[in-house]
Design an enzyme around this catalytic site. Sequence first.
Site, PDB file in Angstrom:
ATOM      1  N   VAL A 155     -17.328 -12.059  -6.985  1.00 18.05           N
ATOM      2  CA  VAL A 155     -16.548 -12.927  -7.879  1.00 18.05           C
ATOM      3  C   VAL A 155     -15.205 -13.314  -7.244  1.00 18.05           C
ATOM      4  O   VAL A 155     -14.823 -14.485  -7.217  1.00 18.05           O
ATOM      5  CB  VAL A 155     -16.310 -12.208  -9.231  1.00 18.05           C
ATOM      6  CG1 VAL A 155     -15.388 -13.016 -10.116  1.00 18.05           C
ATOM      7  CG2 VAL A 155     -17.631 -11.986  -9.929  1.00 18.05           C
ATOM      8  N   MET A 156     -14.486 -12.323  -6.692  1.00 21.43           N
ATOM      9  CA  MET A 156     -13.178 -12.601  -6.089  1.00 21.43           C
ATOM     10  C   MET A 156     -13.327 -13.496  -4.860  1.00 21.43           C
ATOM     11  O   MET A 156     -12.569 -14.444  -4.669  1.00 21.43           O
ATOM     12  CB  MET A 156     -12.475 -11.288  -5.702  1.00 21.43           C
ATOM     13  CG  MET A 156     -11.977 -10.482  -6.864  1.00 21.43           C
ATOM     14  SD  MET A 156     -10.625 -11.280  -7.757  1.00 21.43           S
ATOM     15  CE  MET A 156      -9.236 -10.957  -6.672  1.00 21.43           C
ATOM     16  N   GLY A 157     -14.324 -13.186  -4.020  1.00 21.54           N
ATOM     17  CA  GLY A 157     -14.549 -13.954  -2.793  1.00 21.54           C
ATOM     18  C   GLY A 157     -14.867 -15.412  -3.096  1.00 21.54           C
ATOM     19  O   GLY A 157     -14.304 -16.330  -2.492  1.00 21.54           O
ATOM     20  N   LYS A 209     -16.312  -4.721  -0.465  1.00 23.90           N
ATOM     21  CA  LYS A 209     -15.898  -3.486  -1.141  1.00 23.90           C
ATOM     22  C   LYS A 209     -15.016  -2.650  -0.216  1.00 23.90           C
ATOM     23  O   LYS A 209     -15.310  -2.530   0.978  1.00 23.90           O
ATOM     24  CB  LYS A 209     -17.168  -2.709  -1.524  1.00 23.90           C
ATOM     25  CG  LYS A 209     -17.046  -1.911  -2.763  1.00 23.90           C
ATOM     26  CD  LYS A 209     -18.437  -1.484  -3.218  1.00 23.90           C
ATOM     27  CE  LYS A 209     -18.357  -0.483  -4.297  1.00 23.90           C
ATOM     28  NZ  LYS A 209     -17.986   0.826  -4.064  1.00 23.90           N
ATOM     29  N   HIS A 235       1.470  -1.777  -7.046  1.00 21.51           N
ATOM     30  CA  HIS A 235       1.283  -2.756  -8.131  1.00 21.51           C
ATOM     31  C   HIS A 235       0.248  -2.219  -9.110  1.00 21.51           C
ATOM     32  O   HIS A 235       0.438  -2.265 -10.327  1.00 21.51           O
ATOM     33  CB  HIS A 235       0.845  -4.100  -7.533  1.00 21.51           C
ATOM     34  CG  HIS A 235       0.224  -5.052  -8.527  1.00 21.51           C
ATOM     35  ND1 HIS A 235      -1.076  -4.894  -8.999  1.00 21.51           N
ATOM     36  CD2 HIS A 235       0.710  -6.147  -9.148  1.00 21.51           C
ATOM     37  CE1 HIS A 235      -1.338  -5.855  -9.867  1.00 21.51           C
ATOM     38  NE2 HIS A 235      -0.274  -6.629  -9.979  1.00 21.51           N
ATOM     39  N   ASN A 236      -0.841  -1.698  -8.597  1.00 23.14           N
ATOM     40  CA  ASN A 236      -1.889  -1.184  -9.471  1.00 23.14           C
ATOM     41  C   ASN A 236      -1.428   0.050 -10.233  1.00 23.14           C
ATOM     42  O   ASN A 236      -1.786   0.233 -11.396  1.00 23.14           O
ATOM     43  CB  ASN A 236      -3.157  -0.873  -8.664  1.00 23.14           C
ATOM     44  CG  ASN A 236      -3.924  -2.127  -8.306  1.00 23.14           C
ATOM     45  OD1 ASN A 236      -3.364  -3.218  -8.292  1.00 23.14           O
ATOM     46  ND2 ASN A 236      -5.191  -1.993  -8.004  1.00 23.14           N
ATOM     47  N   LYS A 257       0.317  -3.450  -2.838  1.00 25.98           N
ATOM     48  CA  LYS A 257      -0.737  -3.775  -3.816  1.00 25.98           C
ATOM     49  C   LYS A 257      -1.147  -2.510  -4.589  1.00 25.98           C
ATOM     50  O   LYS A 257      -1.349  -2.546  -5.812  1.00 25.98           O
ATOM     51  CB  LYS A 257      -1.957  -4.393  -3.120  1.00 25.98           C
ATOM     52  CG  LYS A 257      -3.166  -4.609  -4.046  1.00 25.98           C
ATOM     53  CD  LYS A 257      -2.824  -5.558  -5.187  1.00 25.98           C
ATOM     54  CE  LYS A 257      -3.939  -5.979  -6.092  1.00 25.98           C
ATOM     55  NZ  LYS A 257      -4.893  -5.071  -6.604  1.00 25.98           N
ATOM     56  N   SER A 290      -3.880 -10.010  -5.874  1.00 29.38           N
ATOM     57  CA  SER A 290      -3.928  -9.638  -7.280  1.00 29.38           C
ATOM     58  C   SER A 290      -4.086 -10.848  -8.187  1.00 29.38           C
ATOM     59  O   SER A 290      -3.589 -11.929  -7.887  1.00 29.38           O
ATOM     60  CB  SER A 290      -2.655  -8.895  -7.689  1.00 29.38           C
ATOM     61  OG  SER A 290      -2.692  -8.628  -9.078  1.00 29.38           O
ATOM     62  N   ARG A 292      -6.326   8.070 -18.538  1.00 30.78           N
ATOM     63  CA  ARG A 292      -7.692   7.543 -18.357  1.00 30.78           C
ATOM     64  C   ARG A 292      -8.669   8.694 -18.180  1.00 30.78           C
ATOM     65  O   ARG A 292      -9.794   8.667 -18.681  1.00 30.78           O
ATOM     66  CB  ARG A 292      -7.746   6.595 -17.157  1.00 30.78           C
ATOM     67  CG  ARG A 292      -7.000   5.311 -17.404  1.00 30.78           C
ATOM     68  CD  ARG A 292      -7.526   4.190 -16.536  1.00 30.78           C
ATOM     69  NE  ARG A 292      -6.610   3.060 -16.562  1.00 30.78           N
ATOM     70  CZ  ARG A 292      -6.810   1.926 -15.915  1.00 30.78           C
ATOM     71  NH1 ARG A 292      -7.885   1.771 -15.158  1.00 30.78           N
ATOM     72  NH2 ARG A 292      -5.948   0.946 -16.003  1.00 30.78           N
ATOM     73  N   GLU A 301       0.545  -1.254 -12.908  1.00 34.33           N
ATOM     74  CA  GLU A 301      -0.421  -1.881 -13.843  1.00 34.33           C
ATOM     75  C   GLU A 301      -1.031  -0.823 -14.780  1.00 34.33           C
ATOM     76  O   GLU A 301      -1.096  -1.022 -16.006  1.00 34.33           O
ATOM     77  CB  GLU A 301      -1.518  -2.572 -13.011  1.00 34.33           C
ATOM     78  CG  GLU A 301      -2.710  -3.099 -13.774  1.00 34.33           C
ATOM     79  CD  GLU A 301      -3.813  -3.605 -12.824  1.00 34.33           C
ATOM     80  OE1 GLU A 301      -3.534  -4.469 -11.974  1.00 34.33           O
ATOM     81  OE2 GLU A 301      -4.959  -3.113 -12.925  1.00 34.33           O
ATOM     82  N   TYR A 302      -1.437   0.306 -14.219  1.00 34.78           N
ATOM     83  CA  TYR A 302      -1.996   1.382 -15.047  1.00 34.78           C
ATOM     84  C   TYR A 302      -0.966   1.821 -16.092  1.00 34.78           C
ATOM     85  O   TYR A 302      -1.299   2.039 -17.261  1.00 34.78           O
ATOM     86  CB  TYR A 302      -2.345   2.593 -14.179  1.00 34.78           C
ATOM     87  CG  TYR A 302      -3.728   2.615 -13.560  1.00 34.78           C
ATOM     88  CD1 TYR A 302      -4.214   1.548 -12.822  1.00 34.78           C
ATOM     89  CD2 TYR A 302      -4.538   3.740 -13.682  1.00 34.78           C
ATOM     90  CE1 TYR A 302      -5.468   1.603 -12.226  1.00 34.78           C
ATOM     91  CE2 TYR A 302      -5.797   3.798 -13.095  1.00 34.78           C
ATOM     92  CZ  TYR A 302      -6.247   2.719 -12.363  1.00 34.78           C
ATOM     93  OH  TYR A 302      -7.497   2.778 -11.780  1.00 34.78           O
ATOM     94  N   HIS A 320      13.680  32.491  -0.789  1.00 33.19           N
ATOM     95  CA  HIS A 320      13.711  31.103  -0.289  1.00 33.19           C
ATOM     96  C   HIS A 320      15.138  30.593  -0.094  1.00 33.19           C
ATOM     97  O   HIS A 320      15.328  29.494   0.392  1.00 33.19           O
ATOM     98  CB  HIS A 320      12.947  30.185  -1.253  1.00 33.19           C
ATOM     99  CG  HIS A 320      11.476  30.455  -1.281  1.00 33.19           C
ATOM    100  ND1 HIS A 320      10.660  30.252  -0.196  1.00 33.19           N
ATOM    101  CD2 HIS A 320      10.670  30.937  -2.259  1.00 33.19           C
ATOM    102  CE1 HIS A 320       9.421  30.589  -0.501  1.00 33.19           C
ATOM    103  NE2 HIS A 320       9.400  31.019  -1.757  1.00 33.19           N
TER     104      HIS A 320
HETATM  105  C1  6PG Z   1      -5.446  -7.020  -9.701  1.00 34.11           C
HETATM  106  C2  6PG Z   1      -6.017  -5.775 -10.297  1.00 34.11           C
HETATM  107  C3  6PG Z   1      -7.378  -5.455  -9.758  1.00 34.11           C
HETATM  108  C4  6PG Z   1      -8.032  -4.348 -10.563  1.00 34.11           C
HETATM  109  C5  6PG Z   1      -7.560  -2.975 -10.117  1.00 34.11           C
HETATM  110  C6  6PG Z   1      -7.613  -1.906 -11.160  1.00 34.11           C
HETATM  111  O1  6PG Z   1      -4.343  -6.900  -9.233  1.00 34.11           O
HETATM  112  O2  6PG Z   1      -6.084  -8.064  -9.749  1.00 34.11           O
HETATM  113  O3  6PG Z   1      -5.165  -4.702 -10.013  1.00 34.11           O
HETATM  114  O4  6PG Z   1      -7.262  -5.244  -8.404  1.00 34.11           O
HETATM  115  O5  6PG Z   1      -7.780  -4.558 -11.868  1.00 34.11           O
HETATM  116  O6  6PG Z   1      -8.357  -2.601  -9.071  1.00 34.11           O
HETATM  117  O7  6PG Z   1      -8.929  -1.641 -11.507  1.00 34.11           O
HETATM  118  P1  6PG Z   1      -9.376  -0.338 -12.309  1.00 34.11           P
HETATM  119  O8  6PG Z   1      -8.695  -0.380 -13.626  1.00 34.11           O
HETATM  120  O9  6PG Z   1     -10.858  -0.484 -12.422  1.00 34.11           O
HETATM  121  O10 6PG Z   1      -8.991   0.849 -11.479  1.00 34.11           O
END
Ligand code: 6PG
Length: 471
Positions: A15-17, A79, A189-190, A186, A132, A291, A193-194, A453
Amino acid sequence: MSEPAAEIGLIGLGVMGQNLALNIADHGFPIAVYNRTPARTDAFAGSEEARGLPVTGHAELGSFIAGLSRPRAMILMVKAGEATDQQIDALVPLLEADDLIIDGGNAHYYDTIRRDAALSAKGLRFLGTGVSGGEEGARNGPSIMIGGAADAAQRVDPIFKAIAAQVDSRPCAAHLGPDGAGHFVKMMHNGIEYADMQLIAETYALMQHVLGLDYPAMQAAFAEWHRGDLDSYLIEITADILGKTDAETGLPMVEVILDRAGQKGTGGWAVQAAIEYGAPAATIAEAVAARGLSALKAEREHAAAKLPAGGVGRDHGVSLEALRDALLAAKVCAYAQGFAAMAAASEAHHWDLDFGTIAAIWRGGCIIRARFLDRIVDAYAADPKLPNLLVDPYFVDLLAKAQPGWRAVVAAAAMRGVPVPALSSALAYFDSYRSARLPANLLQAQRDYFGAHTYERVDKPGTFHTDWAKL
Ligand code: 6PG
């Protein structure tokens, strides 16, 4: 007549490619594409979307390589992990000096450092590039974090700048540093994001279980917040999500979704890295742990019957405004942790990361795009060596204003037994960071007691040891 040589190639038509290839072709760059299974290449090259665009599909890797102008440049969208190594191994014998491989997957930055060294030793060029924005971003403008040699990045700069999201006429693509720098950024960033997602999820839980809001009210609150300081992609999609009804049951869509979150591992990598560089990133770590806890569905169901919250009152005194303040302040802490972790890694790897640039290219295209990234750009413009975002004047003020509501929310959650690991760990981070004196003096005494120590004193230089058993 053979096809004219393509300026760039792309391998891996997931999908991304596919979306990235369409985006590149759409901007007028002729592109050659290849996929391990030729049927997918054929389907893509012959698709409605690719029609009329300068896209050439190749069934064989050899013809794909032959179809690229020299020195060649090709993006891998396969991948992360072994599949990437296998693809690189298949490419290497077909390439010539100076040919450039760009890994656009979510690679671990240590893999990127290794691949960069191995390919450079063969006279080939390599860029580890974080992309991203998911499917939509790849098609219409992602945020692109480029790592590797500056001259290699220069070669593909016009393509990346053209296809990236644009904010204030500035492309959300930049060369951030050598070898693993792009993939490290990146990954962080993730991690953010989490944390951002978990903070929003906790806020949703509090809206439901503490404020007792229904779905239309929750949707309206997020939509309203999206018009203010919390303006961000994740808040926007949350409002959309909360407004969606399941066609089968008529229930709010999220009510029929199982509360067991997946993860592909990048958040965990970010936490491991933060620990490796001694950077406290507890809110990001809590988001990863949350998670993990969500995945223990059966155990949680079993425990739910055995572990009551205890007899706590319903009088919480929390308003929607307090919730908004808590979310905003905690979000600032998560970003502060991510940026501090990047600073620690930058120093360890001599990447010389420019945090203003990173904040600027996260303003568009990526999942954590948010209005307040402008404030982060400003903070690093005012002080490029800012030790932590929390001490930038804008954020000092924001945190001072948000603090009362934030504390009320975390306290109410604790009293009511609503789990808010990210909101509360962010508050603990804030309180720790603003403490001139922490109880680590006692830790030092304990370490010295059982392991000799040693410790430092507050009143004179040097290291000291006490014979603690002696009276
Ligand atoms: C992005 C996202 C994308 C994906 C992450 C997190 O920047 O487009 O970060 O790369 O959402 O890999 O995925 P998971 O929640 O499955 O770990």
